[in-house]
Structures are given as structure tokens and as C-alpha cells.
Design a protein around this motif. Structure first.
Motif, PDB file in Angstrom:
ATOM      1  N   ASN A 114       8.158  -3.452 -11.742  1.00  0.00           N
ATOM      2  CA  ASN A 114       8.828  -2.613 -12.713  1.00  0.00           C
ATOM      3  C   ASN A 114       8.094  -2.571 -14.050  1.00  0.00           C
ATOM      4  O   ASN A 114       8.395  -1.758 -14.905  1.00  0.00           O
ATOM      5  CB  ASN A 114      10.260  -3.120 -12.939  1.00  0.00           C
ATOM      6  N   VAL A 115       7.162  -3.504 -14.243  1.00  0.00           N
ATOM      7  CA  VAL A 115       6.385  -3.517 -15.471  1.00  0.00           C
ATOM      8  C   VAL A 115       5.202  -2.589 -15.296  1.00  0.00           C
ATOM      9  O   VAL A 115       4.373  -2.777 -14.419  1.00  0.00           O
ATOM     10  CB  VAL A 115       5.899  -4.947 -15.788  1.00  0.00           C
ATOM     11  N   GLY A 116       5.132  -1.549 -16.130  1.00  0.00           N
ATOM     12  CA  GLY A 116       4.048  -0.603 -16.019  1.00  0.00           C
ATOM     13  C   GLY A 116       2.731  -1.232 -16.409  1.00  0.00           C
ATOM     14  O   GLY A 116       2.669  -2.104 -17.270  1.00  0.00           O
ATOM     15  N   ASN A 117       1.646  -0.788 -15.763  1.00  0.00           N
ATOM     16  CA  ASN A 117       0.328  -1.275 -16.125  1.00  0.00           C
ATOM     17  C   ASN A 117      -0.704  -0.228 -15.744  1.00  0.00           C
ATOM     18  O   ASN A 117      -0.465   0.594 -14.861  1.00  0.00           O
ATOM     19  CB  ASN A 117       0.037  -2.615 -15.449  1.00  0.00           C
ATOM     20  N   PRO A 118      -1.843  -0.218 -16.370  1.00  0.00           N
ATOM     21  CA  PRO A 118      -2.827   0.842 -16.132  1.00  0.00           C
ATOM     22  C   PRO A 118      -3.444   0.812 -14.741  1.00  0.00           C
ATOM     23  O   PRO A 118      -4.106   1.753 -14.345  1.00  0.00           O
ATOM     24  CB  PRO A 118      -3.903   0.567 -17.206  1.00  0.00           C
ATOM     25  N   PHE A 119      -3.248  -0.283 -14.004  1.00  0.00           N
ATOM     26  CA  PHE A 119      -3.817  -0.369 -12.665  1.00  0.00           C
ATOM     27  C   PHE A 119      -2.847   0.111 -11.590  1.00  0.00           C
ATOM     28  O   PHE A 119      -3.178   0.162 -10.423  1.00  0.00           O
ATOM     29  CB  PHE A 119      -4.225  -1.822 -12.359  1.00  0.00           C
ATOM     30  N   GLU A 120      -1.620   0.401 -11.969  1.00  0.00           N
ATOM     31  CA  GLU A 120      -0.564   0.697 -11.002  1.00  0.00           C
ATOM     32  C   GLU A 120      -0.472   2.188 -10.714  1.00  0.00           C
ATOM     33  O   GLU A 120      -0.420   3.013 -11.640  1.00  0.00           O
ATOM     34  CB  GLU A 120       0.786   0.208 -11.555  1.00  0.00           C
ATOM     35  N   ARG A 121      -0.475   2.547  -9.455  1.00  0.00           N
ATOM     36  CA  ARG A 121      -0.245   3.942  -9.080  1.00  0.00           C
ATOM     37  C   ARG A 121       1.245   4.213  -9.087  1.00  0.00           C
ATOM     38  O   ARG A 121       2.021   3.489  -8.483  1.00  0.00           O
ATOM     39  CB  ARG A 121      -0.821   4.216  -7.694  1.00  0.00           C
ATOM     40  N   GLN A 122       1.647   5.280  -9.733  1.00  0.00           N
ATOM     41  CA  GLN A 122       3.065   5.534  -9.921  1.00  0.00           C
ATOM     42  C   GLN A 122       3.664   6.401  -8.809  1.00  0.00           C
ATOM     43  O   GLN A 122       4.874   6.532  -8.729  1.00  0.00           O
ATOM     44  CB  GLN A 122       3.287   6.227 -11.276  1.00  0.00           C
ATOM     45  N   ASP A 123       2.821   7.005  -7.997  1.00  0.00           N
ATOM     46  CA  ASP A 123       3.360   7.852  -6.937  1.00  0.00           C
ATOM     47  C   ASP A 123       3.760   7.000  -5.745  1.00  0.00           C
ATOM     48  O   ASP A 123       3.458   5.827  -5.661  1.00  0.00           O
ATOM     49  CB  ASP A 123       2.321   8.904  -6.515  1.00  0.00           C
ATOM     50  N   MET A 124       4.481   7.612  -4.808  1.00  0.00           N
ATOM     51  CA  MET A 124       4.876   6.916  -3.591  1.00  0.00           C
ATOM     52  C   MET A 124       3.621   6.585  -2.783  1.00  0.00           C
ATOM     53  O   MET A 124       2.753   7.430  -2.586  1.00  0.00           O
ATOM     54  CB  MET A 124       5.818   7.785  -2.760  1.00  0.00           C
ATOM     55  N   LEU A 125       3.538   5.368  -2.321  1.00  0.00           N
ATOM     56  CA  LEU A 125       2.341   4.931  -1.620  1.00  0.00           C
ATOM     57  C   LEU A 125       2.403   5.316  -0.156  1.00  0.00           C
ATOM     58  O   LEU A 125       3.415   5.102   0.521  1.00  0.00           O
ATOM     59  CB  LEU A 125       2.195   3.414  -1.758  1.00  0.00           C
ATOM     60  N   ASP A 126       1.310   5.870   0.336  1.00  0.00           N
ATOM     61  CA  ASP A 126       1.239   6.271   1.736  1.00  0.00           C
ATOM     62  C   ASP A 126       1.040   5.038   2.615  1.00  0.00           C
ATOM     63  O   ASP A 126       0.552   3.998   2.171  1.00  0.00           O
ATOM     64  CB  ASP A 126       0.073   7.245   1.947  1.00  0.00           C
ATOM     65  N   GLU A 127       1.400   5.193   3.879  1.00  0.00           N
ATOM     66  CA  GLU A 127       1.112   4.141   4.854  1.00  0.00           C
ATOM     67  C   GLU A 127      -0.401   4.014   5.013  1.00  0.00           C
ATOM     68  O   GLU A 127      -1.143   4.991   4.895  1.00  0.00           O
ATOM     69  CB  GLU A 127       1.742   4.493   6.201  1.00  0.00           C
ATOM     70  N   ILE A 128      -0.858   2.799   5.273  1.00  0.00           N
ATOM     71  CA  ILE A 128      -2.288   2.588   5.488  1.00  0.00           C
ATOM     72  C   ILE A 128      -2.499   1.923   6.839  1.00  0.00           C
ATOM     73  O   ILE A 128      -1.609   1.255   7.371  1.00  0.00           O
ATOM     74  CB  ILE A 128      -2.912   1.714   4.383  1.00  0.00           C
ATOM     75  N   ASP A 129      -3.680   2.133   7.381  1.00  0.00           N
ATOM     76  CA  ASP A 129      -4.064   1.447   8.611  1.00  0.00           C
ATOM     77  C   ASP A 129      -4.479   0.032   8.243  1.00  0.00           C
ATOM     78  O   ASP A 129      -5.453  -0.164   7.506  1.00  0.00           O
ATOM     79  CB  ASP A 129      -5.219   2.183   9.282  1.00  0.00           C
ATOM     80  N   PRO A 130      -3.783  -0.998   8.745  1.00  0.00           N
ATOM     81  CA  PRO A 130      -4.120  -2.378   8.350  1.00  0.00           C
ATOM     82  C   PRO A 130      -5.420  -2.885   8.943  1.00  0.00           C
ATOM     83  O   PRO A 130      -5.856  -3.994   8.603  1.00  0.00           O
ATOM     84  CB  PRO A 130      -2.925  -3.180   8.861  1.00  0.00           C
ATOM     85  N   GLN A 131      -6.041  -2.133   9.841  1.00  0.00           N
ATOM     86  CA  GLN A 131      -7.323  -2.520  10.450  1.00  0.00           C
ATOM     87  C   GLN A 131      -7.207  -3.817  11.235  1.00  0.00           C
ATOM     88  O   GLN A 131      -8.075  -4.693  11.168  1.00  0.00           O
ATOM     89  CB  GLN A 131      -8.408  -2.649   9.367  1.00  0.00           C
ATOM     90  N   LEU A 132      -6.124  -3.944  12.012  1.00  0.00           N
ATOM     91  CA  LEU A 132      -5.864  -5.161  12.765  1.00  0.00           C
ATOM     92  C   LEU A 132      -6.080  -4.930  14.256  1.00  0.00           C
ATOM     93  O   LEU A 132      -5.715  -3.886  14.793  1.00  0.00           O
ATOM     94  CB  LEU A 132      -4.431  -5.649  12.521  1.00  0.00           C
ATOM     95  N   ASN A 133      -6.659  -5.910  14.915  1.00  0.00           N
ATOM     96  CA  ASN A 133      -6.860  -5.879  16.363  1.00  0.00           C
ATOM     97  C   ASN A 133      -5.672  -6.548  17.036  1.00  0.00           C
ATOM     98  O   ASN A 133      -5.426  -7.740  16.821  1.00  0.00           O
ATOM     99  CB  ASN A 133      -8.152  -6.615  16.723  1.00  0.00           C
ATOM    100  N   PRO A 134      -4.901  -5.819  17.845  1.00  0.00           N
ATOM    101  CA  PRO A 134      -3.679  -6.396  18.436  1.00  0.00           C
ATOM    102  C   PRO A 134      -3.920  -7.601  19.333  1.00  0.00           C
ATOM    103  O   PRO A 134      -2.980  -8.328  19.652  1.00  0.00           O
ATOM    104  CB  PRO A 134      -3.090  -5.219  19.231  1.00  0.00           C
ATOM    105  N   ARG A 135      -5.159  -7.847  19.720  1.00  0.00           N
ATOM    106  CA  ARG A 135      -5.460  -9.007  20.562  1.00  0.00           C
ATOM    107  C   ARG A 135      -5.413 -10.306  19.768  1.00  0.00           C
ATOM    108  O   ARG A 135      -5.203 -11.381  20.324  1.00  0.00           O
ATOM    109  CB  ARG A 135      -6.852  -8.869  21.184  1.00  0.00           C
ATOM    110  N   TYR A 136      -5.632 -10.213  18.469  1.00  0.00           N
ATOM    111  CA  TYR A 136      -5.794 -11.419  17.653  1.00  0.00           C
ATOM    112  C   TYR A 136      -4.451 -11.904  17.102  1.00  0.00           C
ATOM    113  O   TYR A 136      -4.196 -11.837  15.900  1.00  0.00           O
ATOM    114  CB  TYR A 136      -6.770 -11.169  16.509  1.00  0.00           C
TER     115      TYR A 136
END
Length: 467
Positions: A114-136
Motif C-alpha cells: 500500500n506504500v507507493g514507491n517509484p519501483f512499483e507498477r500500479q496497474d493490475m499484474l498479468d499472470e506470468i509463466d513461472p518457468q518451472l519443470n513439473p518433473r522437479y
């Protein structure tokens, strides 16, 4: 005068006696007593966060309640106090006797600070691919004494992401000991339990390439903003940053932002932080902030477990003797063991060959350099104990039972003749005298001359030691 801190410490003693140390340190060590209202018999505890309180009560309500009643009386009331954003009224949670209003049953929500800062993106964040191998996964990760601490810490991070006791978590070890698997296992469990959590696994080489591209495209701010939006960053092979000062400086700012905002960092390297060459000192100092654990070379127990697991996964029927032979001779890392199993699978399925020790020996010779083991006293004691279905501890003990005494004498004999150890050295291992060792060797030699069955047993054990 009533001392609430002292009284709470007595409660902690009760709780500590009934919980494993790891759980106690993760959930109760961070809590402190800040106030006691004698008139209303109300204790106020300070906890790290509201979510922390929710999970604490979910898991440990009964033991907490019993400890408080024991030290503060039957009608004790409990209030939690924790740091909240200014204007948030949900700063207190009261625990009543019926236990109904105390539980806040809400799922973990990943929220932007809730504390604003210059590094923070204010828009809704999209889902990202975590780059994980399901075997591990953790289920596919074999544990033994050589990696027990690392696995325990990794599991604690994955199971309780709200607790930042081990932040950052720095794991190091040589090639093929399971660093990547462990990092990915953390990520997979976190995503399974918290689907909305922004988890990312990335190698240092990929991070470096992304940063270089961002510089060329003049999108460094976007690059930094993206990484500062991550909830759990799993960065593999960080030694690849060596000598790349601009990349290190950029990561330094990302690291600071994530750490300050209670985001988890898990880092891996081929050496401990203090041995990293070509790194700026301020970055190395931050690697040391949290928990540093070494992943050692796989011990025999781990190698044996891994081989049995791979055989089951591949549908191979492999005798214990063959598995023992492979585990004994392929000792450097799990990656080599996996290569041997792939080769055996090919021989078994494509060439329809039975998997024997001779085949395993041939495959190992083509795949890795066969380990020429230097026999140690510990190896001999373990092999003899296993052969006679005894605990190794009994060999080192004082028991005079016939079967234990005979096994102990055989260990002395083999240490003298196979490992070329001196009698005083052998005696020191077992807390026996030089004369006792000499007597044991004479006894074993005499028995071998007249007891043919015993002589065959000694030959069998010797073959196992020299395979």
C-alpha cells in the motif's frame, strides 16, 4: 510486579517441549508479549502480520490455548497486535473461548504494498509463466543426511511463504548435486498452494541476456519493474554474474526492493558466497543475510534411493546387487547416476538384455570414470554391520554379545588387511587397545582356517568392499 514477557517465556517453554524445533522457530520464536491487562486477564502478543496470525491459529490453536491457560489462568483472553498499513482498522484479532470468532478464514491474497514507491507498477499484474519443470517436485527429490538441512529449509519456505526466516536462502554445491531441482521444487509447491503468487525461476545466464536486451532496447526500467513485481524469485547459478558489474548493480537494486517488501529470494551457486570471485562486495554481503546451506555430494544412501526411484519410474527390474554396485561406483553426482540408468534402460528395452552387474560395469565404464574407492574404516564397519543385519552403532559400542563381538573383530581384521590401517588407528576408532586389535586379527585368521562357512562370509564381504 507482573512481568508479561517472563510469563510468555514460560508459555514458550511449554510449546517448545511439544513441537519440533523447526516448527517452533518458524511460528513461535518471532512472537513477543507486549502487554498484559490484569483487570481483564488479557494478553497482547505482537506477531509479524495478520496472515501470520491466521495460519498460526489454523495450525497451533490448541497448544497455544493450553499453554496460555497453564500460565495465565482459565479465563485468559488473547489479543494480537501487528504492523498494519495506516488506516487499516483490522489491527487486532481477539481469541475467545469458543474459538469461533478468532479464526479468519481467508485465502492468501497476493497484494501490492500500500506504500507507493517509484519501483512499483500500479496497474493490475498479468499472470506470468513461472518457468518451472513439473518433473522437479519434492516428491521426486531424494533426501539423505547429505542434503537433509537444505531440503528441510526448502520445504519450510515452500510450506510457509508468509514466514521470511530464511530470506534469502542461498544454496551452493558442485555440479549435479540437485540445486536446480530443489529451487524448482520450491516454486512448484508454492504455485500449487498459492496459484496467484508470482513465482519465477530463472538462470543467471537468462537474467543477464534479458538485461542486455533491455539495455539495447532502452527498456531497463521495464526490466527492473518486472523483476520487482515478483513474489518469489528463484535465481539459479548466480556465479554467472561474475565480472558483470552492470548486471550485478541492477540485480542489487532488485534484490533490495524484493527483500524490503518481504518477497522471498532463493539463490544457487557452485560455491559459498564468500568464495564468489568477481562479485561486488555489497552484493555478497546481502547473500549472507539469510540462510546459507551446502548441498554436498550424494552419499551412498541418497545414491541408492535415487537409483531405486529411477528404476521404479522407468519400469526396470534391477536386483539389489546391481543397484548396490552402481551406487558404490558412481559417486560424484546424481546427473551421472541418471545417465547410467538411461543407458541401462536402452540396453534392457532395445537390446532386450538382462541387467546384470557385468552389464552395469560395462555401461559405467562407457559413461563415467569408475570410482576407485579408498577404503575407510567407516565403510568397512557399515558393510560388515549390513551383512550381519546389525546396527553400525553396535560395532562401535561396548556390547559383548557373541554376534556383535564377532562382527567387531571382523571389522578390525578387514581394516588391518584391506584398508592397510595400523593397529593403533583401528583401536582408536573403536576405543580399544592395540593389543585387542592384534588379538582380534589372530582370532579371525584362525576361524577362517577351520570354519569354511565363515571363510566364505569373509570372502563375500571382502568382495563387496572391493567391487
Amino acid at each position: 510486579m507482573f512481568n508479561v514477557a517472563q510469563q510468555w517465556n514460560r508459555c514458550l517453554d511449554v510449546i517448545k517441549a511439544n513441537l519440533p524445533a523447526e516448527q517452533f522457530n518458524a511460528w513461535f520464536a518471532p512472537i513477543v508479549a507486549v502487554d498484559y491487562d490484569q483487570e481483564n486477564n488479557r494478553v497482547t502478543l505482537k506477531a509479524p502480520s495478520q496472515f501470520y496470525v491466521e495460519k498460526l491459529e489454523d495450525r497451533y490453536f490448541n497448544i497455544l490455548k493450553l499453554a496460555l491457560k497453564k500460565e495465565f489462568g482459565e479465563n485468559v483472553k488473547l489479543t494480537y497486535n501487528y504492523n498494519v498499513v495506516r488506516g487499516d482498522n483490522a489491527s487486532l484479532v481477539e481469541q475467545n473461548e469458543d474459538n469461533s470468532s478468532a479464526r479468519l478464514k481467508q485465502e492468501l491474497k497476493i497484494r501490492k504494498p500500500n506504500v507507493g514507491n517509484p519501483f512499483e507498477r500500479q496497474d493490475m499484474l498479468d499472470e506470468i509463466d513461472p518457468q518451472l519443470n513439473p518433473r522437479y517436485t519434492f516428491e521426486n527429490y531424494c533426501a539423505s543426511m547429505s542434503n537433509k538441512l537444505a531440503v528441510s529449509v526448502a520445504d519450510a519456505i515452500a510450506s510457509h511463504p508468509e514466514v521470511k526466516t530464511y530470506n534469502p536462502f542461498f544454496v551452493f554445491g558442485t555440479t549435479g548435486v540437485g540445486k536446480t531441482h530443489l529451487l524448482q521444487a520450491i516454486g512448484i509447491k508454492l504455485k500449487e498452494d498459492n496459484p496467484r503468487m508470482r513465482v519465477l525461476y530463472v538462470t543467471a545466464r537468462v537474467f543477464e541476456n534479458q538485461y542486455t536486451t533491455a539495455v539495447l532496447q532502452k527498456k531497463v526500467n521495464d526490466f527492473i519493474n518486472f523483476y520487482q513485481s515478483i513474489d518469489v524469485l528463484l535465481l539459479d547459478d548466480i556465479q554467472e554474474f561474475a565480472g558483470k558489474e552492470k548486471t550485478q548493480n541492477t540485480f542489487f537494486h532488485i534484490f533490495n526492493h524484493l527483500h524490503q517488501h518481504q518477497r522471498q529470494l532463493v539463490l544457487s551457486s557452485d560455491c559459498r558466497p564468500s568464495d564468489l570471485d568477481g562479485m561486488v562486495p555489497r552484493l555478497i554481503s546481502r547473500f549472507k543475510w539469510g540462510m546459507t546451506v551446502e548441498l554436498e555430494k550424494p552419499d551412498y544412501d541418497l545414491r541408492r534411493k535415487f537409483l531405486a526411484m529411477k528404476a521404479a519410474q522407468d519400469g526396470l527390474t534391477i536386483s539389489d546387487d546391481v543397484l548396490d554396485f552402481i551406487a558404490t561406483n558412481v559417486t560424484e553426482n546424481v546427473r551421472e547416476l541418471e545417465g547410467v540408468m538411461v543407458a541401462l534402460l536402452a540396453h534392457a528395452t532395445m537390446l532386450e538384455q538382462d541387467i546384470t552387474i557385468d552389464l552395469a560395469r560395462s555401461v559405467i565404464g562407457n559413461t563415467v570414470k569408475v570410482s576407485q574407492r579408498q577404503l575407510t574404516f567407516e565403510m568397512i564397519a557399515e558393510t560388515v554391520a549390513k551383512y550381519y543385519n546389525l546396527s553400525t552403532d553396535l560395532i562401535y559400542g561396548k556390547s559383548r554379545k557373541r554376534e556383535i563381538s564377532d562382527a567387531r573383530q571382523l571389522v578390525m581384521y578387514l581394516a588391518k588387511n584391506e584398508a592397510q590401517m595400523s593397529s593403533p588407528s583401528i583401536g582408536a576408532k573403536l576405543d580399544r587397545t592395540h593389543a585387542t586389535v592384534l588379538h582380534a586379527c589372530i582370532q579371525i585368521k584362525q576361524r577362517m582356517d577351520i570354519e569354511k562357512e565363515f571363510s566364505r562370509e569373509v570372502q563375500d564381504i571382502t568382495a563387496r568392499l572391493t567391487q
